[in-house]
Structures are given as C-alpha cells and as structure tokens.
Scaffold this active site. Structure first.
Site, PDB file in Angstrom:
ATOM      1  N   VAL A   1       0.831  -1.204   0.000  1.00  0.00           N
ATOM      2  CA  VAL A   1       0.000   0.000   0.000  1.00  0.00           C
ATOM      3  C   VAL A   1       0.866   1.254   0.000  1.00  0.00           C
ATOM      4  O   VAL A   1       0.782   2.093  -0.895  1.00  0.00           O
ATOM      5  CB  VAL A   1      -0.952   0.006   1.220  1.00  0.00           C
ATOM      6  CG1 VAL A   1      -1.704   1.331   1.295  1.00  0.00           C
ATOM      7  CG2 VAL A   1      -1.948  -1.144   1.112  1.00  0.00           C
TER       8      VAL A   1
ATOM      9  N   LYS B   1       2.521   5.707  18.033  1.00  0.00           N
ATOM     10  CA  LYS B   1       2.721   7.056  17.485  1.00  0.00           C
ATOM     11  C   LYS B   1       2.943   8.070  18.615  1.00  0.00           C
ATOM     12  O   LYS B   1       3.805   8.941  18.525  1.00  0.00           O
ATOM     13  CB  LYS B   1       1.507   7.444  16.640  1.00  0.00           C
ATOM     14  CG  LYS B   1       1.330   6.553  15.399  1.00  0.00           C
ATOM     15  CD  LYS B   1      -0.056   6.731  14.802  1.00  0.00           C
ATOM     16  CE  LYS B   1      -0.264   5.840  13.594  1.00  0.00           C
ATOM     17  NZ  LYS B   1      -1.700   5.794  13.192  1.00  0.00           N
TER      18      LYS B   1
END
Lengths: 434, 434
Positions: free
Chosen positions: A13, A205
């Site tokens: 992707v 993150k």
C-alpha cells in the site's frame, strides 16, 4: 546533477503509493528538491506483480539485503512494516551508511533508541514523517517548527480507524460492534482490528511524539494504553448531553515530576476543533509555552497521504545531505531556476459560488425575471429564500452553483437595471473547500 | 561549540518577544539547536529603554547598518516592519553574507523577488516563518512538509483582527463599526485599522503562500483585495440560516490557465473546521493532489507566538548552515547528548477530570453517600445528572474537576462496595485542552 537513487523495501500500500507519487509528480518534486528522485531498486514479495507495476527500469529482488547493500542506492525507504525483518534491514542500511526513510511506527516505538543511536554513530538520517498521522507534517512541526518552545502538552487523534468508529457510534447511534463491522466493510478497519481498537497503534505514534516533544528516549513500554472496545453507546450520548464528545486521544504532558504518556477514550468539549475532527481524519494539538496551542489536521492513513510524507522525507534528505547553498531548502520552496511564469488570473476569470442579496418591490414575475437573467448568464441557482420587508418589499437571497465571476458581474448589472430592484445587489463569494 | 550570534533590528513587540523567548528558553533551544543562540547586538529607537530590557551584554545602536555590518553577527533578525529602512538593512545584511530572518510580510510581498535573488546570489538564507500566520509553522509545511504534492489550492484565515471582528458580528450580532470599536478597545485592531480591515495584510501573506505553493514569483500587485468594512450584519445572519459562516479568506488556486489569487469575505459551510476558527486565531487549509486537505491552526499574531516562529527560523539557520552530520536536524528533535531521563509517570499520578457512570437502587441518601466518598478523596464535582432506569433504579452520571487518578480509583473502589450500587462504575477521562 545526477538523480538521487532510492531503494524501496516493500511495494504494498505505502510502497506502491510512494512509487506512484514519485512517478506522477516527478517534475514538481525535482523543481523543489533540485534534482530528480528515482526508485532504482525494490525488495518485494511478488516479483511478477511488482514488475507489472514498476516496469523495466527498477531492479527487483526478494531480499531486502540486496537493496540496502546496493552501492548505487543513496536512500532506503522501509515500507514493509513489522519489527523483525524491517529491523534487520534498517540497521544494515544504516551500517552501510545509507539514509533511511520509514513509515514504521511499531519498529521505531520498540527499537527506536537502538536505530537512532546507530544512525547517529554512522552520521546518517532516519526520517519518519509517515510513521505518525499519515500525510500531516507533524514530525516536522515538532522537530523544526516549534523549536523555540518548551512543549507543555500534546493531544492527538492519531488513529483513523477508531475515530471513524467513534463518529459512526455518535452520529448514527451504533454500538461499538456495529460500527466496527461497518468500518471493516468499508476498509477502514482490518480483519484483525486489535492493534487499532485497543489503542496500540495510537500508543506507538504517541511514544514517538513524546520523544520529539520532551527530548526523552522512546519508551513504548511505559505508555498507558486503553482502547475503545469497551465503550458503551450510552456514554457517548451522556457525554453529548454534557457538551462533550468522546475521542480516542493520545496525550502526553509535562508535569513537574515527570511526563504523562497515555492513550484512552477521552471526553473533550464539543466546541474544541479537535472534537469536530470526524471520520477517519487525524489531528494533533501541540501546546508550547510561547506559541500556545497549535493544531495540525489531515488524512492519517491511506496510500497517497502516507506516501506524501515518505516522499517529503526523501526530498528533505536530498536537500539536507548536500552542504552547499544550492541544496538548502529553497527560499520560495522551489529551486530559483525552476520558478514558473504561470499567469495570475483576473477576477473575471475566477470561479466561485455566489451569495446574492437584493431588495425588490414585491410584484408578480419578479422571481421569474431574476431567474431568467441568471440562467441566461449560465448561472444556476443552488438555493434561495425571500424575506418580506415592510408592506410592499422583499429581500431575496440567492446561492448559486459555481460560475465564472465575469458572468456573474454581467448578470448583476442586468439585475440592477430592472425597475423593481430597489437596492444595490450585495454579492459575496462562497467556497465549499472540498 | 561557540554560540551563534544574532543581531536584532528592532526591539518592539516582536523584537522584544524574540529576546524573551531566546532568554527564557535558552537551555531548551540549545538542546535542540546544538549550540546556544545569543543576541549580540540590537538596533533600536530608544537606547535607554532597550538597555533596561536587555541589560549590559548586548551592543545597542540606533543605526541598523552598525548591526548588519558587524562581523561578529551570524544572523540578522529584521523585526522593525515597513518596507523602506527595512529593505535597505536587509539587502545590506545579505550583501554582508549574513543569513536573514524576518517577520516582515509587507517587505517580502513588495520586494521579495529582489531580496530572494540577492540572497541566492550571496548563498545566504532568508527565513520568514513569522511573516505568515504568526506562530503556525505554515511556511515550513509548505516549503518542506508537502513537497511531494502538486498543491491544488489553499485557503486561509490569515488576519486575526478581521476574524475577531467577524466572530463578534456573528456571535453578538454587532455591526461592523461596533465590532471594530471593540477590537480596537481590546487591542486586536490598531488605531488606523485600514491594512487589516481592507484585506491588505492578508493579501501580503497570501502572496507569499502562493509563491510557495506554486513556485511563482511574488506578485502582490496582481492580488485581488477586498476587505470586510462593507459587510452587513444581515448577510452574516442570512449566511448562518443557509448553513454558512462568513470569513475573510485568502484563497489561491491552480487552474489550467493560470492561478487565482484573491482576498475577500467568503461564505464557507459551517461544518468545515475553518468555519469554526473563532476570535483572533488563524488557520490555513492546504490541498495537495496526494495528501488531500491538511489544516494548520494557531495564534496568528502577538509577541510570543510570532517570536516562536522567529526563533524557529534562527534554530533552522543554525542547524542548516553547518554541514556536518552533528548539525543536521536531530533525529529526535533534541541533540542526542541532550536527551533527558525525565520519568514517565504511572497512571495513578496522572491528573485529569473524570466522567463516572453507575447504576444505583434509587433510595434516599444515595447521592449523599456518593458525594461524601468523592469529597473524602479530594475529588470535587463539576456537574451531575441522573436518569431513572425502570421503577427502582437510576443511572447517575458525574463530571469531576481535576483530580489525581489514584484518588479517583480509590474512591471508585469504595463506591463499588456500597450495597445500593448495582453496576460496575464506568470511568472515562475528560480533558479540556486549554
């Protein structure tokens, strides 16, 4: 100047998106970077499929070590994800003296300290804009834009899957299970959604953002992680009644005695911009002691937004690895010899939608006459309403669809000359920003 | 490593703010930049006042030429505004081989092409983050964060004065004149507000953003500029009824045959984040072909937010002007030898507000018992409501003020053991993000 040669690890992707961005925008990117950026080699799982995608000009291999040890390669872009093979290949690339760009938050959250130390030893860059919040340049903002500040706290919607689910639960009144099923059907959630819905991806993150904010090592194991799978529909409704929305936030905060580092569902006041970030979008609020709160918003996932950040890092490394002034960040974003002489259009050529207001003597046929003039000018009406003013007059308000301003001005001049029009026509422009 | 020496031109609002940021955050900035950044000289109007502000360590002069020609100075920060003296001093600084940081949008919008060309010739940087949208790192986003994209359009609220006036007109139903008077009284508008309210300041900034977006020369004279002084209160109300808000936007857009460049009041759909940017705040939406729409929000003016951008540029120049790997942007924002070992706090030490929901058997004294337990734990209640459930039960929802999570957990355990409590206590965290 010869092109910078990139080796891709992975053509899935994000890797495929990176290929597409580098190919489709090759000219624009060279105008900014000062030289072309080309994919010279790629490590892929399926050679035939990859050959079909990239054609003949790219050396393909199944073994990432072939790419990271290729002396022709200047920068390695690691886009396979995971933290086993990716770790080996990234560390070897660094040892080979190559700069690394990666989108891999799990890798950096777990092995970042080792990787950054090795990169520092070897004098190479490790850039990871794509690892946090997809296409939003939040790493750059933290690392370079807010350097004057002691960061006080940051709070972010940094997982699109869970934000989509929470939006569906709130707007459509779905249960968590129903909203998750929707998200899976629409491709916003994976078949095994655990990493997203339990907050692990957001915590990866957040861990990186906390390091950038406070100058501390990467410490994923110290993060508190709570997902949204236990969230009841009724709590979303109660929160709404109290003036709050529930978002899965990653929060990190400086306290006198340490740093808070936590991911959990959080009520925030509805009037905050962050509360109005809906669907799969991401946003991060960063509060610095001098600048106050700043917010960064955009698509947090997807092939092209993520690739936008991968390629921005490639441009950064390209610009930064050369020391001479020609290769600094150009003052006007593009290299001085690459400025364009594209004309600025006159306002008559501008396209917009329009809001028109005028006062008329209210008599039969008024609307028909107005509508005819607009139609003759090629201006179609999106909506209108009318408000009586006194006994004999009315204010008419039109919203038009998109039209050329020159045509609108001409129509207004004609309208203005109609005998039943009793005021100057007020004209405002309307933009839908989509 | 010896400190970088900065020469300030001006010690007014932004110059004084820059002094304050560099002084107050000297350590944090050195941790990021790799060396200290010190003000060595300043050109000021009032020597006594300046001496009082900066003390003895800074060489003061009335003549900017003394500063820009001082061989000790590495970077000149131009913070006096205007486009006459500022132009002379900036050009001479560049000719002296000094890097320049400026907050001066009027100067760059009018003389940018000349200044950038001279800087290119001399191989120095001209950084101007502070010239657009105050503390928001939008120049960096455009110049470095979105380099992978062909920018399609951008639209921004880039003048705080007018946005404050429009917010007042909408929320409080004021006329333009009334809202302007308010803005002047509160210090959001100057005594002569022409530049702001007629859109000139926004057009200066938009002109710079358009150059960064499309790689075109600075062309302020081609911008269409329309302010808000003619805006009627009734149009704000009509727009609201139609689902729109009116904002003064700077818009620039790529079209097949040229570029739109325009500042004017604009209706935008109420559900857009940009429509919800209120008061003196700024925000810019940038749409790239790969990343889609991204948004950047924060304080667009004021001494410290603007100085935050000036100092970020100083750090940038400091990092970039040295070529060796030690002086690149550090991987984790701070220099590797400046990482801190600040502890991550356990969740029991975290402070938050809390949402609590529980089901109780509805009998006299329930609320008193619950409130007593919370009070004993030092947890004060912000609001509560209760919903009957069946004939004998009720759901009780509390919002608390800020408390320590350990205390809340202890109180919940006590609540849980009360005989009339019939469900597990649902506990969610609440953050006000302010």
């Amino acid at each position: 100047m010869k092109p910078i040669k990139v080796g891709l690890l992975g053509l899935g992707v994000v890797g495929g998106g990176t290929w597409k961005v580098l190919t489709a925008n090759a000219e624009e990117i060279a105008r900014r970077a000062g030289r072309r950026i080309e994919v010279a080699a790629a490590a892929v799982r399926d050679l035939d499929k990859a050959r079909h995608l990239v054609g003949e000009g790219v050396r393909l291999t199944r073994d990432g070590m072939d790419v990271v040890r290729d002396p022709e390669i200047d920068i390695v872009a690691e886009l396979i994800g995971g933290d086993t093979v990716a770790r080996d290949w990234v560390l070897e690339a660094i040892r080979q003296g190559k700069h690394v760009v990666t989108a891999n938050k799990a890798l950096l959250a777990k092995h970042g300290n080792e990787i950054f130390a090795e990169a520092h030893r070897r004098g190479v860059m490790v850039a990871f804009e794509a690892a946090v919040a997809g296409g939003i340049p939040i790493i750059k903002a933290m690392r370079e834009g807010l350097t004057a500040n002691r960061i006080q706290w940051l709070a972010g919607i940094i997982n699109g899957t869970t934000n989509f689910i929470l939006s569906e639960m709130r707007v459509r009144g779905l249960s968590f299970g129903e909203a998750l099923a929707d998200a899976q059907r629409l491709g916003y959630a994976e078949a095994d959604p655990t990493f997203d819905i339990e907050g692990v991806d957001a915590a990866h993150k957040l861990t990186l953002l906390a390091s950038l904010a406070f100058g501390i090592p990467v410490q994923f194991d110290k993060a508190y992680v709570e997902g949204i799978s236990a969230l009841a529909q009724e709590d979303i409704a109660h929160a709404e009644r109290l003036g709050y929305r529930i978002k899965l936030l990653g929060i990190t905060k400086r306290r006198p005695d340490g740093i808070e580092l936590r991911v959990h569902p959080t009520l925030i006041p509805t009037e905050r911009l962050l509360a109005n970030v809906e669907g799969a979008m991401n946003a991060v609020v960063v509060c610095g002691d001098m600048v106050g709160a700043t917010l960064y918003y955009g698509q947090g996932a997807g092939a092209l937004p993520t690739a936008s950040s991968v390629v921005a890092d490639l441009v950064d490394v390209t610009r930064l690895q050369a020391a001479d002034p020609e290769h600094r960040v150009p003052l006007l974003a593009f290299q001085p010899d690459a400025l364009a002489d594209t004309p600025i259009l006159p306002m008559s050529e501008v396209e917009s939608s329009y809001y028109l207001r005028l006062r008329v003597h209210d008599q039969p046929g008024v609307l028909a006459d107005l509508a005819r003039i607009l139609a003759d000018g090629g201006i179609s009406i999106d909506s209108m309403f009318q408000e009586p003013h006194g006994e004999h007059d009315a204010d008419i308000i039109f919203l038009s669809h998109r039209a050329r301003e020159g045509a609108v001005d001409k129509a207004i001049a004609q309208v203005q000359s109609l005998p039943f029009v009793k005021s100057p026509v007020t004209r405002l422009r309307v933009e839908h920003l989509s």
